[in-house]
Design an enzyme around this catalytic site. Structure first.
Site, short mmCIF file in Angstrom:
data_model
loop_
_atom_site.label_atom_id
_atom_site.label_comp_id
_atom_site.label_asym_id
_atom_site.label_seq_id
_atom_site.Cartn_x
_atom_site.Cartn_y
_atom_site.Cartn_z
N THR A 262 0.83 -1.19 0.00
CA THR A 262 0.00 0.00 0.00
C THR A 262 0.87 1.25 0.00
O THR A 262 2.07 1.19 0.29
CB THR A 262 -0.90 0.03 1.24
N TYR B 90 19.53 -19.06 8.45
CA TYR B 90 18.54 -18.96 7.39
C TYR B 90 18.98 -19.84 6.23
O TYR B 90 19.83 -19.45 5.44
CB TYR B 90 18.40 -17.50 6.95
N LYS C 200 16.05 -22.19 10.04
CA LYS C 200 14.86 -21.93 9.23
C LYS C 200 15.17 -22.28 7.79
O LYS C 200 16.21 -21.89 7.25
CB LYS C 200 14.46 -20.46 9.33
N LYS D 95 13.92 -21.91 3.87
CA LYS D 95 13.05 -21.27 2.89
C LYS D 95 12.51 -22.35 1.96
O LYS D 95 13.27 -22.99 1.22
CB LYS D 95 13.81 -20.22 2.09
N ASP E 270 9.36 -22.18 5.80
CA ASP E 270 8.67 -21.00 5.26
C ASP E 270 8.51 -21.13 3.75
O ASP E 270 9.44 -20.81 3.00
CB ASP E 270 9.46 -19.73 5.60
N PRO E 271 7.34 -21.59 3.26
CA PRO E 271 7.13 -21.71 1.82
C PRO E 271 6.56 -20.45 1.15
O PRO E 271 6.17 -20.49 -0.02
CB PRO E 271 6.12 -22.86 1.73
N ASN E 272 6.48 -19.35 1.88
CA ASN E 272 6.00 -18.08 1.32
C ASN E 272 4.64 -18.20 0.63
O ASN E 272 4.46 -17.73 -0.50
CB ASN E 272 7.01 -17.49 0.34
N GLU F 241 5.78 -21.10 8.88
CA GLU F 241 5.63 -19.69 8.48
C GLU F 241 4.94 -19.55 7.12
O GLU F 241 5.39 -20.13 6.13
CB GLU F 241 7.01 -19.04 8.42
N ASN G 180 5.10 -13.20 8.05
CA ASN G 180 5.63 -11.90 7.72
C ASN G 180 4.98 -11.41 6.42
O ASN G 180 5.44 -10.47 5.80
CB ASN G 180 7.16 -11.92 7.51
N ASP H 38 9.41 -6.60 11.16
CA ASP H 38 10.51 -6.15 10.31
C ASP H 38 10.48 -4.63 10.35
O ASP H 38 9.57 -4.01 9.80
CB ASP H 38 10.33 -6.65 8.88
N HIS I 44 11.56 -10.88 11.15
CA HIS I 44 11.75 -11.29 9.77
C HIS I 44 13.03 -10.68 9.22
O HIS I 44 13.55 -9.69 9.74
CB HIS I 44 10.54 -10.82 8.94
N ASN J 296 15.14 -9.81 5.36
CA ASN J 296 15.37 -9.85 3.92
C ASN J 296 16.85 -9.57 3.73
O ASN J 296 17.57 -9.37 4.70
CB ASN J 296 14.51 -8.79 3.21
#
Length: 458
Positions: free
Chosen positions: A108, A153, A198, A200, A228-230, A253, A303, A327, A354, A356
Site C-alpha cells: 500500500t 537462514y 529456518k 526457505k 517458510d514456503p512463502n 511460516e 511476515n 521487520d 523477519h 530480507n
C-alpha cells in the site's frame, strides 16, 4: 555546551550488493540486490546512518522525504510520520494485494512510505544517540538482554549464478536436496554457532521439503526448526505438512497466502483451540522452540499477512497467526516495532523478527530493538551471513548464534565510505536491470522456460 541538532543535510546512496543464487517459490536471487543507505547530518556535524530497500519505488519516495527533513530537529521522530504523509506515492507502485514476488506482504501507499521512513528514523536515532552519548537501545527505553539470538537462514541454492552472468563467487556450494540442506546447516553452525534453523521452502514439492526438515531434525535433535514456503501451498497441503512435522517444527511460516487461508489452516489443525492462550507463546520454555516431542499443534507464523497495523485485527481475531515476524524496515522503524510487540503481547501472540537481504547497519538496528522487546522467545531471522559485502568498517560477529547488543553511542557501527562508494559505483554502472529486485527474471536467465508459478503452487 548546547549542540545544534538541526538536520543540515541528508545523503542518499543507492548501492548494489552481492547476493548468492538463493531459491524461493518465485525464482532465484539476482547476483546483486539494491539497498539504500541514508545518512542524516546535523548542523554540529553529528551524523547517523540507516538502511532500507533500494528499489526504484523506494528511491522515488526517499528523495522528496530527504528534502523535507532538512531544517528539522533530529530528535523530532514523531514529526517524521507527518512529513512522510506529505510525500506523494505513484499510484501504479501501490497495491492492496499481497506481493508474493517481493515476499513481504501488501504494498500500500502507507507501507511504501513506512519502508522508506524506517531508514530515516534509524539514522536519526543513530545521530541522536551519538550526540547524547547513548546507545540506540537506551533511546528505546533500555535493553532487556545483553545479546540477541538469531536463526540460521537455510536456502535451497544453486552452486553459482548462471554461466556468463556477472556475479561474485561464494563458498557455500549447492543445496538442492535434503543432504545439501543439512550440509549447509552444518556450515552455519560451524561458522556462526547457530542452534536454530529456518528453511526457505516453496521451492520443491512439499514431500521433498518435509524430507529436508526430517533430515535436519535427525542431524540436530532438539534444535528449533522452521519452514517458510512463502504462501506457496493450499490449505489442504498446509494442514498435511503441519501434521506430518508437528513433532519437530517450532512454527510453520506463511504456508498459505493471506489471512483467510491462514485462519482456515489454523482452525483445521489439531489442538488449534489451545493456541489462543498467552502461555502457548510467552512461557519461554523448551516447548516454545520445538523439538521437544509431540505437541497439540504447530503454531503459524507470518511476515506476509500481518505487515501493517490495519491487518492485525482480522488476523488476531480469526486466530490466523500465533507468531508475528516483525521487520522494522516496513513497519516504519524501531519504535513502531515496539508498538507492534506490545499489541502482540496483549493478544497473546508471539513475536520475533523477519529478515530480507540486509547489511550491517540493519543488523545493528535489529539487534538494538530486539534487545528491548519483552518476551522474545524465538530466535530472529537474518540474511547477514549470506552477504559477503558490507558498508561498515567492521562486520558484526555472531557468537553461539547470538549478537552482542552494542553499548557504544548510536548504533555502534561506523560507515566505510570507501566501500560505500564502490558499491554505489556498481549501482551507477548498472543498466537498470538490477536496480529492482526480480527473482522471476533472474530465474529465467537460469531457465528460459520458467513461468512464475501461480499461488497456491501445491
Amino acid at each position: 555546551m548546547t549542540r545544534d541538532l538541526t538536520v543540515s543535510e541528508v545523503r542518499l546512496t543507492p548501492i548494489l550488493v552481492a547476493d548468492p543464487p538463493l531459491l524461493n517459490t518465485q525464482g532465484v536471487h539476482q547476483p546483486y540486490t539494491p539497498r539504500l543507505i541514508v545518512e542524516v547530518v546535523t548542523a554540529d556535524g553529528t551524523s547517523g546512518v540507516g538502511e532500507t530497500y533500494g528499489d526504484t519505488k523506494y528511491l522515488e519516495l526517499a528523495r522528496p522525504l530527504a528534502g523535507k527533513l532538512v531544517g528539522r530537529q533530529v530528535s523530532d521522530l514523531n514529526g517524521l510520520f507527518a512529513v512522510a504523509e506529505d510525500v506523494a506515492v505513484d499510484g501504479s507502485r501501490a497495491s492492496d494485494r499481497l506481493d508474493v514476488g517481493g515476499l513481504r506482504g501488501v504494498q500500500t501507499s502507507d507501507k511504501l512510505r513506512l519502508s522508506v521512513l524506517s531508514a530515516f528514523e534509524v539514522a536519526c536515532l543513530d545521530a541522536l544517540g551519538k550526540a547524547l552519548g547513548l546507545p540506540v537501545h537506551a533511546l528505546l527505553g533500555g535493553k532487556l538482554r545483553d545479546e540477541v539470538e538469531y536463526s540460521a537462514y537455510l536456502f535451497y541454492k544453486y552452486a553459482a549464478h548462471p554461466e556468463g552472468v556477472a556475479g561474485e563467487q561464494d563458498d557455500w556450494g549447492a543445496a538442492l536436496d535434503p543432504a545439501g540442506v543439512v550440509a549447509q546447516a552444518r556450515r552455519f553452525k560451524e561458522r556462526y554457532g547457530f542452534t536454530s534453523f529456518k528453511l526457505k521452502g516453496g521451492v520443491f514439492p512439499p514431500d521433498q521439503e518435509i524430507a529436508a526438515i526430517r533430515a535436519l531434525a535427525e542431524e540436530f535433535p532438539g534444535h528449533p526448526l522452521r519452514l517458510d514456503p512463502n504462501g506457496a501451498w493450499s490449505v489442504e497441503t498446509s494442514v498435511k505438512v503441519a501434521e506430518e512435522l508437528r513433532d519437530v517444527l517450532e512454527y510453520l511460516e506463511d504456508p498459505a497466502l493471506g489471512t483467510p487461508a491462514m485462519a482456515e489452516v489454523a482452525a483445521r489443525l489439531k489442538g488449534a483451540e489451545r493456541w489462543g492462550s498467552p502461555q502457548a507463546f510467552s512461557s519461554g520454555g523448551a516447548s516454545d522452540k520445538g523439538g521437544g516431542g509431540r505437541r497439540a499443534g504447530v503454531p503459524l507464523a507470518t511476515n506476509m499477512c500481518v505487515t501493517t497495523f490495519d491487518e492485525i485485527k482480522e488476523a488476531f481475531t480469526q486466530g490466523a497467526v500465533q507468531v508475528v515476524l516483525s521487520d522494522h524496515h516496513y513497519w516504519g522503524g524501531l519504535r513502531n516495532t515496539r508498538e507492534l510487540a506490545a499489541i502482540c503481547r496483549a493478544f497473546g501472540v508471539g513475536v520475533s523478527m523477519h529478515s530480507n537481504t540486509h547489511l550491517g547497519i540493519s543488523l545493528a538496528a535489529m539487534t538494538h530493538v530486539a534487545s528491548t522487546v519483552p518476551g522474545l522467545h524465538h530466535a530472529c531471522d537474518t540474511h547477514y551471513p549470506w552477504q559477503s559485502e558490507d558498508v561498515i568498517t567492521e562486520r558484526i560477529a555472531f557468537t553461539g548464534g547470538r549478537v552482542a547488543v552494542p553499548d557504544a553511542p548510536g548504533l555502534g557501527v561506523t560507515l566505510d565510505r570507501e566501500r560505500l562508494a564502490a558499491l554505489h559505483e556498481r549501482w551507477l554502472a548498472d543498466d537498470g536491470g538490477l536496480r529492482d529486485r526480480d527473482d522471476a527474471a533472474a530465474m529465467r536467465v537460469a531457465d528460459p522456460g520458467w513461468v512464475t508459478p501461480t499461488v497456491p503452487r501445491w
